[in-house]
Design a protein around this motif. Sequence first.
Motif, PDB file in Angstrom:
ATOM      1  N   ARG A  99       1.023  -1.527  -0.079  1.00 23.91           N
ATOM      2  CA  ARG A  99       0.571   0.228   0.079  1.00 23.91           C
ATOM      3  C   ARG A  99       0.517   1.281   0.098  1.00 23.91           C
ATOM      4  NH1 ARG A  99      -4.921   1.264   3.617  1.00 23.91           N
ATOM      5  NH2 ARG A  99      -5.672   3.717   2.840  1.00 23.91           N
ATOM      6  N   GLN A 146       0.709   4.293  -3.283  1.00 25.35           N
ATOM      7  CA  GLN A 146       0.091   5.210  -2.630  1.00 25.35           C
ATOM      8  C   GLN A 146       1.269   6.092  -2.678  1.00 25.35           C
ATOM      9  OE1 GLN A 146      -1.277   5.299   1.990  1.00 25.35           O
ATOM     10  NE2 GLN A 146      -3.138   5.601   1.017  1.00 25.35           N
ATOM     11  N   PHE A 181      -6.908   6.426  -2.249  1.00 22.42           N
ATOM     12  CA  PHE A 181      -7.050   4.646  -1.135  1.00 22.42           C
ATOM     13  C   PHE A 181      -8.277   4.556   0.118  1.00 22.42           C
ATOM     14  CE2 PHE A 181      -3.372   5.527  -3.642  1.00 22.42           C
ATOM     15  CZ  PHE A 181      -2.572   4.019  -3.875  1.00 22.42           C
TER      16      PHE A 181
END
Length: 354
Positions: free
Chosen positions: A216, A220, A228
Motif C-alpha cells: 500500500r 500510494q 485509497f
Amino acid sequence: MRLLLATDAWHPQVNGVVRSVERMAEAAAGLGVEPLMLTPADFASLPMPGYSEIRLSLVTRRRVLSRWERLAPTHVHIATEGPIGHAVRAACLSRGQAFTTSYHTRFPEYLAARAPVPEAWSYAWLRRFHAAASGTMVSTPSLERELAGRGFTNLMRWTRGVDTDLFRPRDENVFPDLPRPIFLSVGRLAVEKNLAAFLALDLPGSKVVVGDGPDRARLQALAPDAHFLGALTGEALARVYASADAFVFPSLTDTFGIVLLEALASGLPVAAFPVTGPLDVIGGTGAGALDGDLRAAALAALTIPRARCRAEALRYTWAESARQFYDNIATAHAVGPVRRSAGRPSAAALARPG
C-alpha cells in the motif's frame, strides 16, 4: 457426510479463498453436510514475514491426528498448500484416507515476484502436493487446461458465485465530489496484483482503490492523486462498486477473481487483460473489455450497458458453486485414495463439466 475442511487462509484475511471456503461451509447444512473446520484459529501461529496479515500455523501431523479422533470426519478437503494443508495431507496419507484439494493461488508466480525462485521448481512442488489427491478442483476451463499441460491430474471443475442481493445496482453515489468517470479497483495491495499497471494509466476522471496489503505505501507514493479507501466489506463495499463507472482488474495471476463477479452484479463493466480469470468470466459476454492495452480496455468499458453486466452476474450463484463442490467431493471419495499403481483414477474419469 462429515467434511473436514482444512484451510490456511482464514480471517482476518480478506480474499477469494476465504470467501469461497466460508461460502461452502455456510451451504453445507442445506446439502446434508456437517462441516468440520480446521483453520489458523485452531493453532498458535506466527505472522508471515513481510505479510503480517497471513498467519503461518504451528501445526504438526500428530496434532492434526489428535483433533481427527475427536472430529471423526468421513470426508476431507484441503483448500490450501500451507502448514495446515500439508499436515492434513500427511495425516490422510498415513491413514489411507481419500481427500480432495483445490487450486486457488498461483504461488509460483507470487514467489517469483518476491524472490529468485524458478517457477518450474514451485510448480513441481505443487504438482507433487496435489498428485496425492483423488481430485483437485479448479475454477475455470483455462486454468484446467494450463494445469493439465503442467502435468496436474484428476482435475475437477468448481466455479464460484456472488451475492446478487448485496452486490446490486443502486441509485446512491458515495463519490459526489470526485471527477467522473470513476475507475475502481478492488483487491489485495500486493505486488502480484499488478495494481501499479492500473495506477500508471492515463485516464480521465478519478481512480479509486479498495483494499489493503503490504504494497500500500509504495502504491500510494506511486499515485498520490488516486483515492485509497482501505479494506471495505459488506454494504460499504457494495455501495462503492455501484457508485463507480468502470472496474479495472490489472492482475495477470489470479485464477478466477471473485471481485469480477461482484463488479458485474453491481452493474459495473470490467476492464482487464485477456488472461485466465477475466477470459473465463468476461470473455465473449459483452459485459467487459479485454485488451493487452489496459487503458484501451478501461475506456471501452465505459460504453458497456450496466444492465448487460448485471444479467451476466446472475448466471453465477453460490448455490450452484456449492453443488459442484460437494458433488466433486462425493465423486472423488467414492473412487478412494490415490495409489501408485495402474489402478490410479484418470483425470478423464474424475473430470466434471460445469
